[in-house]
Motif scaffolding. Sequence first.
Motif, PDB file in Angstrom:
ATOM      1  N   ALA A   1       0.835  -1.203   0.000  1.00 45.71           N
ATOM      2  CA  ALA A   1       0.000   0.000   0.000  1.00 45.71           C
ATOM      3  C   ALA A   1       0.871   1.255   0.000  1.00 45.71           C
ATOM      4  N   LYS A   2       1.956   1.216   0.748  1.00 46.48           N
ATOM      5  CA  LYS A   2       2.876   2.360   0.774  1.00 46.48           C
ATOM      6  C   LYS A   2       3.472   2.601  -0.609  1.00 46.48           C
ATOM      7  N   MET A   3       3.866   1.535  -1.275  1.00 45.99           N
ATOM      8  CA  MET A   3       4.440   1.676  -2.607  1.00 45.99           C
ATOM      9  C   MET A   3       3.406   2.233  -3.589  1.00 45.99           C
ATOM     10  N   ARG A   4       2.152   1.808  -3.434  1.00 43.20           N
ATOM     11  CA  ARG A   4       1.089   2.318  -4.313  1.00 43.20           C
ATOM     12  C   ARG A   4       0.852   3.808  -4.077  1.00 43.20           C
ATOM     13  N   ILE A   5       0.893   4.211  -2.815  1.00 38.70           N
ATOM     14  CA  ILE A   5       0.681   5.626  -2.484  1.00 38.70           C
ATOM     15  C   ILE A   5       1.827   6.484  -2.999  1.00 38.70           C
ATOM     16  N   LEU A   6       3.035   5.910  -3.018  1.00 37.32           N
ATOM     17  CA  LEU A   6       4.204   6.658  -3.497  1.00 37.32           C
ATOM     18  C   LEU A   6       4.284   6.744  -5.016  1.00 37.32           C
ATOM     19  N   LYS A   7       3.473   5.982  -5.702  1.00 37.43           N
ATOM     20  CA  LYS A   7       3.600   5.890  -7.158  1.00 37.43           C
ATOM     21  C   LYS A   7       3.489   7.245  -7.865  1.00 37.43           C
ATOM     22  N   PRO A   8       2.552   8.141  -7.477  1.00 40.57           N
ATOM     23  CA  PRO A   8       2.510   9.454  -8.147  1.00 40.57           C
ATOM     24  C   PRO A   8       3.826  10.227  -8.043  1.00 40.57           C
ATOM     25  N   GLU A   9       4.460  10.183  -6.859  1.00 38.70           N
ATOM     26  CA  GLU A   9       5.733  10.876  -6.691  1.00 38.70           C
ATOM     27  C   GLU A   9       6.824  10.196  -7.529  1.00 38.70           C
ATOM     28  N   MET A  10       6.764   8.870  -7.620  1.00 39.98           N
ATOM     29  CA  MET A  10       7.751   8.153  -8.430  1.00 39.98           C
ATOM     30  C   MET A  10       7.561   8.470  -9.911  1.00 39.98           C
TER      31      MET A  10
ATOM     32  N   MET B   1      -9.355  -2.212   7.358  1.00 38.54           N
ATOM     33  CA  MET B   1      -8.680  -1.738   8.565  1.00 38.54           C
ATOM     34  C   MET B   1      -7.634  -0.665   8.269  1.00 38.54           C
ATOM     35  N   VAL B   2      -7.040  -0.716   7.087  1.00 40.74           N
ATOM     36  CA  VAL B   2      -5.942   0.190   6.750  1.00 40.74           C
ATOM     37  C   VAL B   2      -6.489   1.387   5.968  1.00 40.74           C
ATOM     38  N   ASN B   3      -6.129   2.581   6.423  1.00 45.38           N
ATOM     39  CA  ASN B   3      -6.579   3.818   5.791  1.00 45.38           C
ATOM     40  C   ASN B   3      -5.433   4.397   4.965  1.00 45.38           C
ATOM     41  N   ASP B   4      -5.631   4.499   3.635  1.00 43.63           N
ATOM     42  CA  ASP B   4      -4.571   5.014   2.760  1.00 43.63           C
ATOM     43  C   ASP B   4      -4.207   6.444   3.099  1.00 43.63           C
ATOM     44  N   ASP B   5      -5.203   7.264   3.487  1.00 44.00           N
ATOM     45  CA  ASP B   5      -4.921   8.657   3.821  1.00 44.00           C
ATOM     46  C   ASP B   5      -4.009   8.767   5.033  1.00 44.00           C
ATOM     47  N   LYS B   6      -4.236   7.903   6.026  1.00 42.83           N
ATOM     48  CA  LYS B   6      -3.378   7.930   7.213  1.00 42.83           C
ATOM     49  C   LYS B   6      -1.947   7.516   6.863  1.00 42.83           C
ATOM     50  N   ILE B   7      -1.825   6.490   5.988  1.00 43.31           N
ATOM     51  CA  ILE B   7      -0.485   6.059   5.568  1.00 43.31           C
ATOM     52  C   ILE B   7       0.219   7.179   4.819  1.00 43.31           C
ATOM     53  N   HIS B   8      -0.537   7.871   3.938  1.00 43.22           N
ATOM     54  CA  HIS B   8       0.041   8.966   3.178  1.00 43.22           C
ATOM     55  C   HIS B   8       0.522  10.074   4.108  1.00 43.22           C
ATOM     56  N   ALA B   9      -0.277  10.365   5.152  1.00 47.21           N
ATOM     57  CA  ALA B   9       0.100  11.405   6.117  1.00 47.21           C
ATOM     58  C   ALA B   9       1.374  11.021   6.863  1.00 47.21           C
ATOM     59  N   ILE B  10       1.483   9.749   7.208  1.00 44.44           N
ATOM     60  CA  ILE B  10       2.677   9.287   7.916  1.00 44.44           C
ATOM     61  C   ILE B  10       3.909   9.404   7.024  1.00 44.44           C
ATOM     62  N   LEU B  11       3.764   9.066   5.747  1.00 44.47           N
ATOM     63  CA  LEU B  11       4.895   9.168   4.824  1.00 44.47           C
ATOM     64  C   LEU B  11       5.328  10.617   4.656  1.00 44.47           C
ATOM     65  N   LYS B  12       4.369  11.540   4.584  1.00 42.18           N
ATOM     66  CA  LYS B  12       4.703  12.966   4.487  1.00 42.18           C
ATOM     67  C   LYS B  12       5.416  13.438   5.742  1.00 42.18           C
ATOM     68  N   GLU B  13       4.936  12.975   6.895  1.00 43.03           N
ATOM     69  CA  GLU B  13       5.552  13.381   8.164  1.00 43.03           C
ATOM     70  C   GLU B  13       6.988  12.865   8.251  1.00 43.03           C
ATOM     71  N   ASN B  14       7.216  11.657   7.728  1.00 44.76           N
ATOM     72  CA  ASN B  14       8.566  11.088   7.747  1.00 44.76           C
ATOM     73  C   ASN B  14       9.541  11.921   6.927  1.00 44.76           C
ATOM     74  N   LYS B  15       9.016  12.568   5.875  1.00 43.14           N
ATOM     75  CA  LYS B  15       9.877  13.416   5.047  1.00 43.14           C
ATOM     76  C   LYS B  15      10.441  14.587   5.828  1.00 43.14           C
ATOM     77  N   THR B  16       9.625  15.112   6.743  1.00 42.94           N
ATOM     78  CA  THR B  16      10.017  16.315   7.486  1.00 42.94           C
ATOM     79  C   THR B  16      10.917  16.017   8.672  1.00 42.94           C
ATOM     80  N   LYS B  17      10.971  14.746   9.095  1.00 37.09           N
ATOM     81  CA  LYS B  17      11.783  14.392  10.254  1.00 37.09           C
ATOM     82  C   LYS B  17      13.254  14.352   9.863  1.00 37.09           C
ATOM     83  N   PRO B  18      14.136  14.855  10.749  1.00 35.84           N
ATOM     84  CA  PRO B  18      15.576  14.763  10.453  1.00 35.84           C
ATOM     85  C   PRO B  18      16.014  13.305  10.488  1.00 35.84           C
ATOM     86  N   LYS B  19      16.811  12.939   9.523  1.00 35.91           N
ATOM     87  CA  LYS B  19      17.260  11.548   9.409  1.00 35.91           C
ATOM     88  C   LYS B  19      18.628  11.378  10.056  1.00 35.91           C
TER      89      LYS B  19
END
Length: 601
Positions: free
Chosen positions: A385-394, A553-571
Amino acid sequence: MDRNTFTGLFLIMIVFAGSFYFFKPSEAEIKKEQQRISADSARKAGVTPDSIAAPLAAAAPALDSAALKGPFGANLTGEQSTSVLENEKLKLTFTNKGGKLLSVEVKNEKTYKGDPLILFQGDQNKFGLNLNIGGKITSTNDLYFAATKSSATSMTMRATYGAGKYVEYVYNLKPKSNNIDFNINLNGLNQVIQGNSISLNWETVLLEQEKSVKNEQRYSAPYYKYAEKNPDHIGTDKDVKEELTEGKIEWIAFKQHFYSGVLIPKDGFQKGDLEVKVSTEPGKVKWYGANMQLPFNQLASQNYAMSFYFGNNKFSELKSQGHEIEKLVEMGYWPIKYINRFVVLPVFNFLEGFGWNYGLIILVLTILLKVVLSPLTYKSYVSMAKMRILKPEMDEIKAKVGDDNPTLLQQEYLKLYKQVGVNPLGGCLPMVLQLPIVMAFFFFFPNLFELRGESFLWMNDLSTYDEFVKFGFTIPFIGDHLSLMCVLMTISTLIYTYYNNQISGATGQMKYIGYIMPIIFLGVLNDYPAGLNYYYFLANMLTFGQQFLIKKMVNDDKIHAILKENKTKPKEEKKKSKFQSRLDDYMRQQQQTKIQTKKNK
């Protein structure tokens, strides 16, 4: 490889398969060619039928006269007669010609056609000693023994060499058992038999018992076990002869798909050889041959104690025999065989204790398996699901970089994965971890004796294929029939593939490859047991159901929000592994080579 290339290769594969089928020689042509080769070999050696027959015919009277005065002369002629020993489980027919077993019938069992189940019978079967007497080999298979039946379950066969000198076979059938005690007694033959060993010869022709002779040949082979080693076998799909010289041989077995004959010497065999030939005759599966060496110590009275097992290949029944004979049941390769033996089989035996129909047992077994694997299924779904959500950016990255620079494109993809905290292999790894368990059932069900003759729904026998359509002729890749359960399994796999493509967002070539594998499985599994196809059908449907629930059970919008939040976190910078460093260096070199090539142009 684009779609056109893939389609072309697939069509070429079909053409090759068709050509092999339509242009292969018939059985009659093969037999004729074998006869021609044999005749050519004989002619080159200067041997003709006349050159053999004439001398033999001329010498026959003298030979017979001399032979009657020689070793075992009184036992060289006679009339063949039979005797029977039987208990609740076996009916054994003996012949005085060779003092051997002529046939073995397993009681309370039937062939697929409903006939009595006879493991072997007829004069093609041999069992006896080859003795070196006076520099010539005397085979006890050629002698007429004197039979003495001491009880309903005991018999003695004796061939006399001279006064006080004889070969004796003693058979004792145990009550309510598939076992026969067998003793060889050589009395007074010291200084008569030359050498320090004798050879025990056992040959037999396996008779067809099951619906598919092809499957019987696939799962039938001669087995053997060296002391302190695991049992092994020789070829299952071709003619093979193998010398056994690596140590003392604990037992040998003539294994058929669901039944076996096992010979267990008390003190083992010194060495020997095993041979197998695949039969092309109707009603016959294979020919087995064994020549085993026994020590001969030149004692006045020499005894060899052995035992036979004639019966089914049920794991628990074979295990009760000891000597690791249960390993005749093929459980697969490492680690598959351990999964089957220590996980799947105990659970199956536990469910069998409830007395349910075996179709229901397979259903419950599949449900339990899916429950145990559900965490991996969930993880795989979320990763896809994460890979599918990332597909537009890819797709945006691909449009920016272009298709002509795959190295840079992969680098940019990896940067994106690292930014959002996604493992591109996260969807594959759980599936790979499940693969040994899925493969374990591929070996488990076809070798499970318990399914033999058991019906469920329209399937009359879960241990073989169910004929939905009988063609009356053979179709390449499919065979002469169509299995309904295999068709249902294929349809369920196609549905599952379609649904999985929606989850993963697969496009292009990968999207279509997934639909080709189920069609291949249709051809491969069409001849396999209905019980196996039934399991794969259930596994597909339950997996589909699992993913349907997980999707709720899995919400794509919530996964997308988490992926966006991960972008902003310092690595946090982590030390790269050697593999990752080499991969980065390789990709950097590829990129530089690409740039240099463009400059040169």
